[in-house]
Design a protein around this motif. Sequence first.
Motif, PDB file in Angstrom:
ATOM      1  N   SER A  83       0.848  -1.192   0.000  1.00 21.61           N
ATOM      2  CA  SER A  83       0.000   0.000   0.000  1.00 21.61           C
ATOM      3  C   SER A  83       0.887   1.248   0.000  1.00 21.61           C
ATOM      4  O   SER A  83       1.948   1.264   0.631  1.00 21.61           O
ATOM      5  CB  SER A  83      -0.906   0.005   1.229  1.00 21.61           C
ATOM      6  N   ALA A  84       0.448   2.291  -0.691  1.00 26.13           N
ATOM      7  CA  ALA A  84       1.320   3.461  -0.880  1.00 26.13           C
ATOM      8  C   ALA A  84       0.583   4.760  -0.607  1.00 26.13           C
ATOM      9  O   ALA A  84      -0.620   4.886  -0.876  1.00 26.13           O
ATOM     10  CB  ALA A  84       1.871   3.480  -2.300  1.00 26.13           C
ATOM     11  N   TYR A  85       1.345   5.728  -0.078  1.00 25.63           N
ATOM     12  CA  TYR A  85       0.792   7.071   0.192  1.00 25.63           C
ATOM     13  C   TYR A  85       1.686   8.112  -0.449  1.00 25.63           C
ATOM     14  O   TYR A  85       2.895   8.154  -0.201  1.00 25.63           O
ATOM     15  CB  TYR A  85       0.711   7.311   1.694  1.00 25.63           C
ATOM     16  N   LEU A  86       1.085   8.973  -1.284  1.00 20.18           N
ATOM     17  CA  LEU A  86       1.797  10.075  -1.918  1.00 20.18           C
ATOM     18  C   LEU A  86       1.421  11.366  -1.214  1.00 20.18           C
ATOM     19  O   LEU A  86       0.236  11.702  -1.097  1.00 20.18           O
ATOM     20  CB  LEU A  86       1.438  10.167  -3.403  1.00 20.18           C
ATOM     21  N   ASP A  87       2.439  12.113  -0.761  1.00 23.48           N
ATOM     22  CA  ASP A  87       2.263  13.303   0.076  1.00 23.48           C
ATOM     23  C   ASP A  87       2.884  14.493  -0.654  1.00 23.48           C
ATOM     24  O   ASP A  87       4.091  14.518  -0.907  1.00 23.48           O
ATOM     25  CB  ASP A  87       2.969  13.044   1.408  1.00 23.48           C
ATOM     26  N   LEU A  88       2.063  15.505  -1.010  1.00 21.14           N
ATOM     27  CA  LEU A  88       2.529  16.695  -1.723  1.00 21.14           C
ATOM     28  C   LEU A  88       2.242  17.932  -0.880  1.00 21.14           C
ATOM     29  O   LEU A  88       1.124  18.094  -0.367  1.00 21.14           O
ATOM     30  CB  LEU A  88       1.825  16.826  -3.073  1.00 21.14           C
ATOM     31  N   ASN A  89       3.231  18.827  -0.760  1.00 19.99           N
ATOM     32  CA  ASN A  89       3.089  20.014   0.091  1.00 19.99           C
ATOM     33  C   ASN A  89       3.725  21.237  -0.567  1.00 19.99           C
ATOM     34  O   ASN A  89       4.765  21.119  -1.230  1.00 19.99           O
ATOM     35  CB  ASN A  89       3.774  19.796   1.443  1.00 19.99           C
ATOM     36  N   TYR A  90       3.107  22.399  -0.338  1.00 20.27           N
ATOM     37  CA  TYR A  90       3.704  23.668  -0.762  1.00 20.27           C
ATOM     38  C   TYR A  90       3.342  24.732   0.268  1.00 20.27           C
ATOM     39  O   TYR A  90       2.174  24.868   0.648  1.00 20.27           O
ATOM     40  CB  TYR A  90       3.212  24.096  -2.148  1.00 20.27           C
ATOM     41  N   ASN A  91       4.352  25.471   0.731  1.00 18.87           N
ATOM     42  CA  ASN A  91       4.155  26.500   1.746  1.00 18.87           C
ATOM     43  C   ASN A  91       4.382  27.884   1.157  1.00 18.87           C
ATOM     44  O   ASN A  91       5.311  28.097   0.364  1.00 18.87           O
ATOM     45  CB  ASN A  91       5.106  26.286   2.923  1.00 18.87           C
ATOM     46  N   PHE A  92       3.548  28.837   1.574  1.00 18.76           N
ATOM     47  CA  PHE A  92       3.656  30.217   1.117  1.00 18.76           C
ATOM     48  C   PHE A  92       3.971  31.112   2.316  1.00 18.76           C
ATOM     49  O   PHE A  92       3.271  31.072   3.334  1.00 18.76           O
ATOM     50  CB  PHE A  92       2.341  30.689   0.494  1.00 18.76           C
ATOM     51  N   THR A 119      -0.218  24.258   2.232  1.00 15.03           N
ATOM     52  CA  THR A 119      -1.168  23.511   1.411  1.00 15.03           C
ATOM     53  C   THR A 119      -0.678  22.078   1.274  1.00 15.03           C
ATOM     54  O   THR A 119       0.519  21.828   1.147  1.00 15.03           O
ATOM     55  CB  THR A 119      -1.340  24.137   0.023  1.00 15.03           C
ATOM     56  N   HIS A 120      -1.599  21.136   1.336  1.00 12.46           N
ATOM     57  CA  HIS A 120      -1.237  19.716   1.253  1.00 12.46           C
ATOM     58  C   HIS A 120      -2.334  18.943   0.542  1.00 12.46           C
ATOM     59  O   HIS A 120      -3.525  19.205   0.728  1.00 12.46           O
ATOM     60  CB  HIS A 120      -1.046  19.128   2.652  1.00 12.46           C
ATOM     61  N   VAL A 121      -1.928  17.985  -0.275  1.00 12.98           N
ATOM     62  CA  VAL A 121      -2.849  16.994  -0.815  1.00 12.98           C
ATOM     63  C   VAL A 121      -2.112  15.652  -0.797  1.00 12.98           C
ATOM     64  O   VAL A 121      -0.895  15.585  -1.036  1.00 12.98           O
ATOM     65  CB  VAL A 121      -3.323  17.353  -2.241  1.00 12.98           C
ATOM     66  N   GLY A 122      -2.831  14.604  -0.451  1.00 16.57           N
ATOM     67  CA  GLY A 122      -2.232  13.280  -0.403  1.00 16.57           C
ATOM     68  C   GLY A 122      -3.195  12.248  -0.950  1.00 16.57           C
ATOM     69  O   GLY A 122      -4.413  12.457  -0.984  1.00 16.57           O
ATOM     70  N   HIS A 123      -2.644  11.118  -1.365  1.00 16.50           N
ATOM     71  CA  HIS A 123      -3.503  10.017  -1.826  1.00 16.50           C
ATOM     72  C   HIS A 123      -3.020   8.712  -1.232  1.00 16.50           C
ATOM     73  O   HIS A 123      -1.845   8.358  -1.332  1.00 16.50           O
ATOM     74  CB  HIS A 123      -3.513   9.914  -3.342  1.00 16.50           C
ATOM     75  N   MET A 124      -3.944   8.002  -0.582  1.00 18.05           N
ATOM     76  CA  MET A 124      -3.675   6.701   0.017  1.00 18.05           C
ATOM     77  C   MET A 124      -4.246   5.611  -0.890  1.00 18.05           C
ATOM     78  O   MET A 124      -5.458   5.573  -1.136  1.00 18.05           O
ATOM     79  CB  MET A 124      -4.332   6.629   1.401  1.00 18.05           C
ATOM     80  N   ALA A 125      -3.371   4.749  -1.403  1.00 16.66           N
ATOM     81  CA  ALA A 125      -3.791   3.629  -2.251  1.00 16.66           C
ATOM     82  C   ALA A 125      -3.567   2.338  -1.471  1.00 16.66           C
ATOM     83  O   ALA A 125      -2.426   1.933  -1.250  1.00 16.66           O
ATOM     84  CB  ALA A 125      -2.998   3.620  -3.552  1.00 16.66           C
TER      85      ALA A 125
END
Length: 275
Positions: free
Chosen positions: A185-194, A204-210
């Motif tokens: 099982s895999a989790y992709l974690d994307l983040n960007y800070n302003f 800001t964050h978006v992630g996807h758990m497969a």
Amino acid sequence: MKKNLLTLISIATMLSGAARAQTAAAPAATPEHTLTGNLTLASDYRFRGISQTYKLPAIQGGLDYSHSSGTYLGTWLSNVSGNSYNNGAGLEWDLYGGYKFAVAEGITLDLGALAYLYPGARLNSAPGVATGEKYTNVDVYAGISAGAFSAKLSVAATDYFGLNSTTAGYAYFSALKPAGSSKGSAYLDLNYNFDLGSGVTLGTHVGHMAVKRYSDLSYTDFKLSLSKEMYGLVVTGAAIGTDAKRDFYQAANAAGQNPKRLGTTGFVLTIGKTF
């Protein structure tokens, strides 16, 4: 002769001042060993968007060691809900380590592993009947950071928090057909800070758990936060939510009543200190 002597003294004075200025401007050497600690109070502990504390507060803390070579080790603890982690001490204990190194100017790669432990906790095969299966999960991960952007991919090297054919027929997974191991099982974690100025950061964050072999448990999560350091503390307010299927991500109390949906959108307040 007197004039020449005064000239030499003047030159020596200027050279001495220049040397002092150069020394003062030199960057401090990176320490070979660094040890830091952290302590956080949170109104809810969300892991990948899912509440781990039955939407109740959490006390969290950890220690981190890093070496100038890029190697690091750490540990972190938080209370969790016995409604989600049965038969245990209501504790999550994380152990991790890895290696960070620059791959280009301003770009850092992070490779490591992280073990999630829940002392005493065992999954149930029926209400009150423990299977002996642990919730223990081990992830291996690769992350990259470039300025305000970071990304990380974590892959489970074990059954994903104990999910397999034995445990898939109870609790959250009662409607699932047992399909074997969830390893991979895999989790992709994307983040960007302003940086908004005045010490305020917009995260800001978006992630996807497969979830492997149990696709009904897969979901996407998001987080939008504002943070500010005040009086040596970092205060963060965040909106956190998921599109996880509610029937699979819920927990009831010890009496099997008052079920809560653990992945619905909510506001989380945290106050943290690093020392």
